[in-house]
Design a protein around this motif. Structure first.
Motif, PDB file in Angstrom:
ATOM      1  N   UNK B 206       0.842  -1.211   0.000  1.00  0.00           N
ATOM      2  CA  UNK B 206       0.000   0.000   0.000  1.00  0.00           C
ATOM      3  C   UNK B 206       0.869   1.251   0.000  1.00  0.00           C
ATOM      4  N   UNK B 207       1.896   1.280   0.840  1.00  0.00           N
ATOM      5  CA  UNK B 207       2.748   2.479   0.918  1.00  0.00           C
ATOM      6  C   UNK B 207       3.543   2.651  -0.384  1.00  0.00           C
ATOM      7  N   UNK B 208       4.052   1.558  -0.943  1.00  0.00           N
ATOM      8  CA  UNK B 208       4.786   1.635  -2.217  1.00  0.00           C
ATOM      9  C   UNK B 208       3.853   2.137  -3.322  1.00  0.00           C
ATOM     10  N   UNK B 209       2.639   1.634  -3.340  1.00  0.00           N
ATOM     11  CA  UNK B 209       1.647   2.059  -4.343  1.00  0.00           C
ATOM     12  C   UNK B 209       1.379   3.568  -4.222  1.00  0.00           C
ATOM     13  N   UNK B 210       1.274   4.067  -2.982  1.00  0.00           N
ATOM     14  CA  UNK B 210       1.032   5.491  -2.749  1.00  0.00           C
ATOM     15  C   UNK B 210       2.215   6.328  -3.270  1.00  0.00           C
ATOM     16  N   UNK B 211       3.419   5.901  -2.910  1.00  0.00           N
ATOM     17  CA  UNK B 211       4.622   6.639  -3.342  1.00  0.00           C
ATOM     18  C   UNK B 211       4.705   6.631  -4.873  1.00  0.00           C
ATOM     19  N   UNK B 212       4.414   5.483  -5.465  1.00  0.00           N
ATOM     20  CA  UNK B 212       4.463   5.323  -6.922  1.00  0.00           C
ATOM     21  C   UNK B 212       3.487   6.284  -7.600  1.00  0.00           C
ATOM     22  N   UNK B 213       2.248   6.350  -7.094  1.00  0.00           N
ATOM     23  CA  UNK B 213       1.226   7.218  -7.709  1.00  0.00           C
ATOM     24  C   UNK B 213       1.599   8.691  -7.534  1.00  0.00           C
TER      25      UNK B 213
END
Lengths: 131, 216
Positions: B206-213
């Motif tokens: 979830x945190x990686x997805x947030x940073x990616x977006x």
């Protein structure tokens, strides 16, 4: 009678309530080609010829400015009113004049506001009421 | 004395639910599927029922909702994310209250009728409750403020929209009870590594997805 024995009865009541609500929603759904704005009926093309265009989010959303639309449809002292946008499914949201200054109405009759969350995107608008 | 196994259970179930809301929920919405009903009927109710049947501890689902809601804060997309996070927490509390209110922990086994009924009742109340909380909080947290008449006008739609969720719940709860009959208990030496590992993977994605977006 144990509390858990009430469960099937409650479940049945829930299914009846939800089904009844579904029928009610279906029966009361409005289908119209016109919008009632400040008490007067307009087609979407008439409204687009009345008000100034507005673009939001780097051209992602195009439409007409909601604040200008209110002025062109005869609202005086606009900052003293609130505005209720109602969809064909009875979903409605009430916004302030400041919100209207950041909002637009799309050709698909949907409201979009740059300063409000997605919940304020009322689809298939049939009424804009001035209160 | 704090029951470490219980706390680890709250964290892993909450993390799985939060992960599902943030990642799988977004996929459902992108595919124009009824994400709310699917998320509540399958993931929220499925995970909360599994945890409740497994641990039989009142209060656990409130904790699971708090963890899942906290994870939603780390995925600040899709409208009023703060409202979604609070709604998830409220859903956990509602499930807890329903299960405790019907004294369902006292019976080791439930008849199929009760399982189906429980699925309908808990899913419907959790879904409608979450929906109401979101409808109230979103205007409150925005500059438009809350208008009660807007909510009242939309009550029939909210009550109707819970039907699909309730029907999904009527299947998912009996399925969870069946799964529970198969002994899926982890061996003690594997319990903590698995729960901590699964939780860490959920939060990491979830945190990686947030940073990616945010960076893209």
């Amino acid at each position: 009678m144990g509390k858990d024995r009430l469960l099937p009865i409650l479940a049945l009541l829930i299914l009846l309530t939800a089904s009844g609500s579904s029928f009610y929603v279906y029966a009361t759904q409005t289908t119209t080609d016109t919008l009632l704005v400040n008490g007067q009926r307009y087609t979407i093309d008439q409204l687009f010829s009345l008000a100034q265009p507005r673009v939001l989010n780097d051209s992602q959303y195009n439409g007409i400015a909601l604040d200008d639309l209110m002025l062109k449809t005869g609202v005086s002292h606009p900052e003293q009113h609130t505005y209720t946008l109602r969809g064909a499914d009875n979903y409605e949201k009430t916004v302030s004049w400041d919100n209207m200054k950041n909002g637009l109405l799309t050709k698909n009759r949907e409201s979009i506001f740059s300063d409000l969350p997605n919940a304020f995107r009322v689809k298939d608008i049939v009424t804009i009421e001035v209160k | 004395m704090i029951n470490k196994k219980f706390i680890a259970g709250i964290i892993v179930f909450g993390s799985l639910w939060g992960f599902a809301e943030c990642i799988i929920g977004s996929l459902f919405r992108d595919a124009n599927l009824p994400a709310g009903a699917l998320m509540t009927g399958i993931f929220a109710i499925g995970l909360m029922t599994l945890s409740r049947v497994g641990f039989r501890q009142p209060g656990m689902q409130t904790g699971i909702g708090l963890v899942a809601g906290a994870l939603r804060f780390f995925n600040p997309f899709g409208g009023c994310f703060m409202c979604s996070a609070i709604a998830i927490m409220a859903e956990g509390l509602l499930f807890d209250l329903i299960w405790t209110g019907f004294s369902l922990d006292s019976k080791k086994t439930q008849s199929l009728t009760n399982q189906v009924s429980l699925g309908i009742v808990s899913t419907y109340f959790v879904y409608v409750g979450g929906y109401l909380v979101t409808q109230i909080l979103t205007p409150v947290f925005s500059s438009a403020s809350f208008h009660l008449e807007n909510l009242i006008a939309f009550i029939p739609q909210i009550l109707a929209s819970g039907l699909l969720a309730a029907l999904i719940g009527s299947v998912s709860v009996p399925v969870v009870f069946s799964v529970k009959r198969i002994d899926l208990a982890l061996k003690d030496r594997l319990y903590y590594p698995v729960t901590i590992g699964v939780s860490a993977v959920c939060w990491g994605i979830v945190i990686t997805n947030t940073i990616f977006i945010v960076w893209m």
